[in-house]
Design a protein around this motif. Structure first.
Motif, PDB file in Angstrom:
ATOM      1  N   LEU A 403       0.834  -1.206   0.000  1.00  0.00           N
ATOM      2  CA  LEU A 403       0.000   0.000   0.000  1.00  0.00           C
ATOM      3  C   LEU A 403       0.870   1.259   0.000  1.00  0.00           C
ATOM      4  O   LEU A 403       0.565   2.239  -0.691  1.00  0.00           O
ATOM      5  N   ALA A 404       1.955   1.227   0.770  1.00  0.00           N
ATOM      6  CA  ALA A 404       2.862   2.378   0.787  1.00  0.00           C
ATOM      7  C   ALA A 404       3.538   2.550  -0.572  1.00  0.00           C
ATOM      8  O   ALA A 404       3.721   3.670  -1.060  1.00  0.00           O
ATOM      9  N   LYS A 405       3.899   1.446  -1.200  1.00  0.00           N
ATOM     10  CA  LYS A 405       4.576   1.510  -2.504  1.00  0.00           C
ATOM     11  C   LYS A 405       3.606   1.882  -3.631  1.00  0.00           C
ATOM     12  O   LYS A 405       4.000   2.536  -4.602  1.00  0.00           O
ATOM     13  N   LEU A 406       2.351   1.447  -3.505  1.00  0.00           N
ATOM     14  CA  LEU A 406       1.371   1.723  -4.549  1.00  0.00           C
ATOM     15  C   LEU A 406       1.116   3.223  -4.701  1.00  0.00           C
ATOM     16  O   LEU A 406       0.772   3.700  -5.789  1.00  0.00           O
ATOM     17  N   ASP A 407       1.296   3.983  -3.610  1.00  0.00           N
ATOM     18  CA  ASP A 407       1.099   5.433  -3.670  1.00  0.00           C
ATOM     19  C   ASP A 407       2.001   6.087  -4.717  1.00  0.00           C
ATOM     20  O   ASP A 407       1.621   7.072  -5.349  1.00  0.00           O
ATOM     21  N   ILE A 408       3.210   5.546  -4.887  1.00  0.00           N
ATOM     22  CA  ILE A 408       4.176   6.173  -5.811  1.00  0.00           C
ATOM     23  C   ILE A 408       4.363   5.337  -7.074  1.00  0.00           C
ATOM     24  O   ILE A 408       5.161   5.711  -7.943  1.00  0.00           O
ATOM     25  N   PRO A 410       2.498   4.671  -9.917  1.00  0.00           N
ATOM     26  CA  PRO A 410       2.306   5.294 -11.237  1.00  0.00           C
ATOM     27  C   PRO A 410       3.441   6.242 -11.615  1.00  0.00           C
ATOM     28  O   PRO A 410       3.888   6.268 -12.768  1.00  0.00           O
ATOM     29  N   GLU A 411       3.917   6.998 -10.641  1.00  0.00           N
ATOM     30  CA  GLU A 411       5.041   7.915 -10.909  1.00  0.00           C
ATOM     31  C   GLU A 411       6.299   7.127 -11.254  1.00  0.00           C
ATOM     32  O   GLU A 411       7.054   7.505 -12.178  1.00  0.00           O
ATOM     33  N   ARG A 416      10.465   5.126 -15.103  1.00  0.00           N
ATOM     34  CA  ARG A 416      11.098   4.014 -15.830  1.00  0.00           C
ATOM     35  C   ARG A 416      11.063   4.268 -17.335  1.00  0.00           C
ATOM     36  O   ARG A 416      12.003   3.909 -18.055  1.00  0.00           O
ATOM     37  N   GLN A 417       9.987   4.892 -17.830  1.00  0.00           N
ATOM     38  CA  GLN A 417       9.911   5.205 -19.256  1.00  0.00           C
ATOM     39  C   GLN A 417      11.044   6.154 -19.657  1.00  0.00           C
ATOM     40  O   GLN A 417      11.666   5.991 -20.706  1.00  0.00           O
ATOM     41  N   LYS A 443       3.227  -0.286 -23.888  1.00  0.00           N
ATOM     42  CA  LYS A 443       3.989   0.399 -22.844  1.00  0.00           C
ATOM     43  C   LYS A 443       4.565  -0.657 -21.920  1.00  0.00           C
ATOM     44  O   LYS A 443       3.818  -1.440 -21.331  1.00  0.00           O
ATOM     45  N   SER A 444       5.870  -0.694 -21.807  1.00  0.00           N
ATOM     46  CA  SER A 444       6.525  -1.689 -20.951  1.00  0.00           C
ATOM     47  C   SER A 444       6.633  -1.174 -19.522  1.00  0.00           C
ATOM     48  O   SER A 444       6.804   0.029 -19.296  1.00  0.00           O
ATOM     49  N   ALA A 445       6.545  -2.086 -18.570  1.00  0.00           N
ATOM     50  CA  ALA A 445       6.795  -1.730 -17.170  1.00  0.00           C
ATOM     51  C   ALA A 445       8.293  -1.720 -16.874  1.00  0.00           C
ATOM     52  O   ALA A 445       8.699  -1.331 -15.781  1.00  0.00           O
TER      53      ALA A 445
END
Length: 480
Positions: A403-408, A410-411, A416-417, A443-445
């Motif tokens: 949950l803490a990691k999910l906050d950031i 998308p950024e 990574r792009q 779009k690659s992760a």
């Protein structure tokens, strides 16, 4: 080497004390330059403010300025706030509290806090002569620290340390919350994470589980896969993809990869599916489904693969262990097949601090079955076992970390792009190394940025050059 800053060092810089300020600042600069981190112990906050207040008061008393005590207190807080802005806070833990039998309880707390770091990876930066003589292996003065010979900084293949520093306050709060409420199995954090992940991916259901391998196994079990069934998949993946098929008594049928993307080749899949369908009519294995793999974070060609599946009556399970965060024509990875499977292994784009995974689906019936499978085939209550299942629950602590990691997250995917684009632009004129292929609409992760050398010899040369410069590499995968 990390540095835990003693109160006297911080006051030397904030006051400043001219005799000591330069060496203290130089030591801090060297620490950062060589890849170290700077820490302030939360248990020292009151002493810090008290000490700096009295040092500033002493300086003002010797000058022709006469600010009030309140003004000095405000100034000391402003100085500390600015100094601490870009430093890491080291939380005071319960085990560091009972130190009143020592000569200096606060100093003892600092030494105990150092024991949380790996051996010889951190020191207390101090001018306290007693501490320097009593703990020579755990402390350094600014002058002695500056005399050390630091080798070239080496990069980590996966740098979880920097990410952890960025989210440390939220991360620690989440972990402490779980420890205090004590609901370690299927606690409230699991449901909250599932809801947020389902919303992120864009599906109705997310079911957390114990690992990416369990996610694949649960998906196949939900589809009733067993002996006599053939499951098409790629040979270029981690063993787990094929392992779960074999565990259920089914047969993995390997379909070769597209040499550009390294993902399962739709043309070869179509050929294999047609051939297997003919064999099944003669009493051979029965084709049941396809397990795709979004290798290195790049989604497969799902429009074509899903079309082949529909033509032959096959299901599609998306192994997105490396793929969460990737996209295919505007749709998120884990939503591209009938069931999507994610891994939260620490090195994945969204990773916890242990094992973890999840399955995703829009199918209400499959979601109910997979939710049952992960808890021993649970039915209406704990001792109503409606089917054969697994012990595959996601730990509450791991859910809290995610949950803490999910906050950031998308950024981070966007960052990574940018990094991948920089690599690709740098490699474009280099014919000896081929950059990854990402077509329009994909779009690659970027779970890994994997390049292809023109020969085994050239691969060895490039790996050697990178190693000389402190840049780690790995071969994905050394064996199909």
């Amino acid at each position: 080497m990390d540095l835990l800053l003693d109160v006297n060092i911080i006051v030397d810089i904030c006051a400043p004390r001219e005799e000591f300020e330069k060496s203290a600042r130089d030591a801090i600069t060297l620490c950062l330059k060589t890849g170290g981190r700077l820490w302030i112990y939360t248990g020292s906050v009151q002493t810090l403010e008290y000490t700096l207040f009295h040092e500033l008061k002493r300086i003002y008393d010797q000058s022709d300025q006469y600010p009030s005590n309140q003004q000095i207190k405000y100034r000391s807080r402003e100085l500390l706030k600015e100094f601490c802005r870009d430093k890491n806070w080291l939380a005071a833990l319960a085990g560091e509290g009972p130190v009143f039998e020592t000569d200096d309880p606060e100093d003892e707390q600092l030494i105990l806090a150092l024991e949380r770091f790996p051996e010889r990876s951190a020191r207390l930066l101090t001018r306290d002569g007693m501490l320097l003589s009593k703990y020579p292996d755990k402390t350094s003065s600014p002058d002695s620290y500056l005399e050390q010979d630091f080798t070239r900084t080496k990069l980590n293949f996966i740098d979880l340390q920097k990410q952890q520093d960025d989210i440390r306050p939220v991360l620690e709060q989440h972990v402490h919350t779980v420890v205090h409420h004590g609901k370690y199995i299927m606690g409230p954090e699991v449901g909250k994470l599932e809801s947020r992940l389902a919303e992120y991916v864009g599906v109705k259901h997310c079911i957390g589980c114990a690992s990416g391998t369990d996610a694949l196994l649960m998906a196949l079990m939900a589809k009733g896969v067993g002996p006599g069934d053939a499951i098409f998949t790629t040979p270029f993946t981690f063993i787990a993809t094929a392992e779960v098929i074999a565990l259920l008594g089914a047969t993995p049928v390997f379909v070769d990869i597209d040499p550009q993307t390294f993902n399962l080749d739709p043309e070869k899949l179509a050929q294999s599916a047609k051939s297997m369908a003919q064999d099944a009519e003669g009493g051979g294995l029965v084709p049941r489904g396809i397990v795709t793999v979004d290798l290195f974070g790049l989604p497969c060609d799902y429009e074509r693969i899903n079309g082949i599946a529909q033509e032959h009556g096959l299901f599609v399970i998306e192994d997105a262990a490396q793929g969460l965060g990737g996209e295919y024509h505007g749709r998120k990875a884990c939503a591209l097949g009938e069931i999507g499977c994610a891994s939260f292994f620490p090195a994945k784009p969204l990773g916890c601090y242990g094992d973890g995974g999840a399955v995703f689906t829009d199918d209400d019936g499959l979601a109910e079955i997979m939710g049952s499978i992960r808890v021993h085939g649970k039915g209406t209550h704990k001792y109503d076992n409606a089917r054969i299942g697994l012990n595959a629950r996601l730990d509450t602590l791991q859910a809290a970390i995610l949950l803490a990691k999910l906050d950031i997250f998308p950024e981070e995917i966007e960052l990574r792009q940018k990094v991948a684009q920089r690599y690709t632009e740098g490699l474009s004129p280099n014919a000896m190394l081929s950059a990854p292929c990402v077509s329009d609409g994909y779009k690659s992760a970027w779970a890994q940025y994997s390049v292809l050398a023109e020969s085994e010899e050239m691969k060895t040369v490039f790996q050697g050059r990178l190693k000389e410069n402190g840049i780690p590499t790995a071969v994905y995968y050394p064996k199909p």
